[in-house]
Design an enzyme around this catalytic site. Structure first.
Site, PDB file in Angstrom:
ATOM      1  CG  LEU A  18      -1.367  -1.236   1.590  1.00 25.81           C
ATOM      2  CD1 LEU A  18      -2.547  -1.462   2.804  1.00 25.81           C
ATOM      3  CD2 LEU A  18      -2.769  -1.307   0.387  1.00 25.81           C
ATOM      4  CD  GLU A  19       3.973   2.525  -2.963  1.00 26.62           C
ATOM      5  OE1 GLU A  19       4.343   2.845  -2.738  1.00 26.62           O
ATOM      6  OE2 GLU A  19       4.790   0.798  -3.148  1.00 26.62           O
ATOM      7  CG  ASP A  20       2.399   7.610  -2.013  1.00 28.12           C
ATOM      8  OD1 ASP A  20       3.610   7.947  -1.766  1.00 28.12           O
ATOM      9  OD2 ASP A  20       2.034   7.369  -3.991  1.00 28.12           O
TER      10      ASP A  20
END
Length: 171
Positions: A18-20
């Site tokens: 899960l990015e950002d």
């Protein structure tokens, strides 16, 4: 559905990336990982997770309970929308590892390093390039590749066909 897909394709597990993340609380992520881990482990499947360094949205003490392995994404210290610079300075990597290693046992921690680069024009965001593309562009533009013995990153400058200057950093 995740279990069905994993079993149908004979995969050994799933990696959560899960990015950002910019959450107000870490409870939803911990609850998600706990449920995923519990259900997949019942079926003998692995759960791993990617974490970004220096991101307070990851509660290492809690997440390590619900991951078989945690991958520390030790890259993108400088990226597309930042100023030009090392993809991951050696001291930055060491600081990231030092920080998480206090909370994640070494038998669960995997260090993920970059194998790509960024090409920054004089004004504007960078373009992501492969290691091979960085080498090819250096050769074609007669850019002199420098190994920075301090950052342990590769770097060169060149001018494109329109005489626009570029800076390239890659690992």
């Amino acid at each position: 559905d995740v279990i069905k897909i994993l079993q149908k394709n004979q995969f050994v597990g799933v990696n959560v990336d899960l990015e950002d993340l910019q959450e107000k609380t870490d409870e939803p992520l911990i609850a998600f990982q706990k449920e995923l881990y519990t259900r997949l482990h019942e079926k003998g499947l692995l759960v791993t997770q990617d974490i970004a360094p220096f991101n307070s949205d990851y509660n290492y003490e809690q997440l390590v309970k619900y991951d078989d392995y945690i991958f520390l994404m030790a890259y993108d210290q400088h990226a597309e929308n930042s100023s030009p610079g090392p993809i991951a300075h050696q001291q930055w990597i060491e600081a990231a590892v030092d920080k998480v290693a206090r909370k994640i046992p070494s038998n669960k921690l995997v260090l993920a390093l970059a194998a790509y680069g960024y090409d920054w024009p004089a004004h504007g965001p960078a373009t992501t390039i492969t290691y091979q593309q960085a080498l090819t562009a250096a050769r074609e533009s007669e850019g002199n590749i420098d190994f920075d013995n301090n950052s342990y990153n590769l770097h060169y400058n060149y001018y494109d066909d329109n005489d626009k200057p570029h800076e390239v950093y890659f690992m």
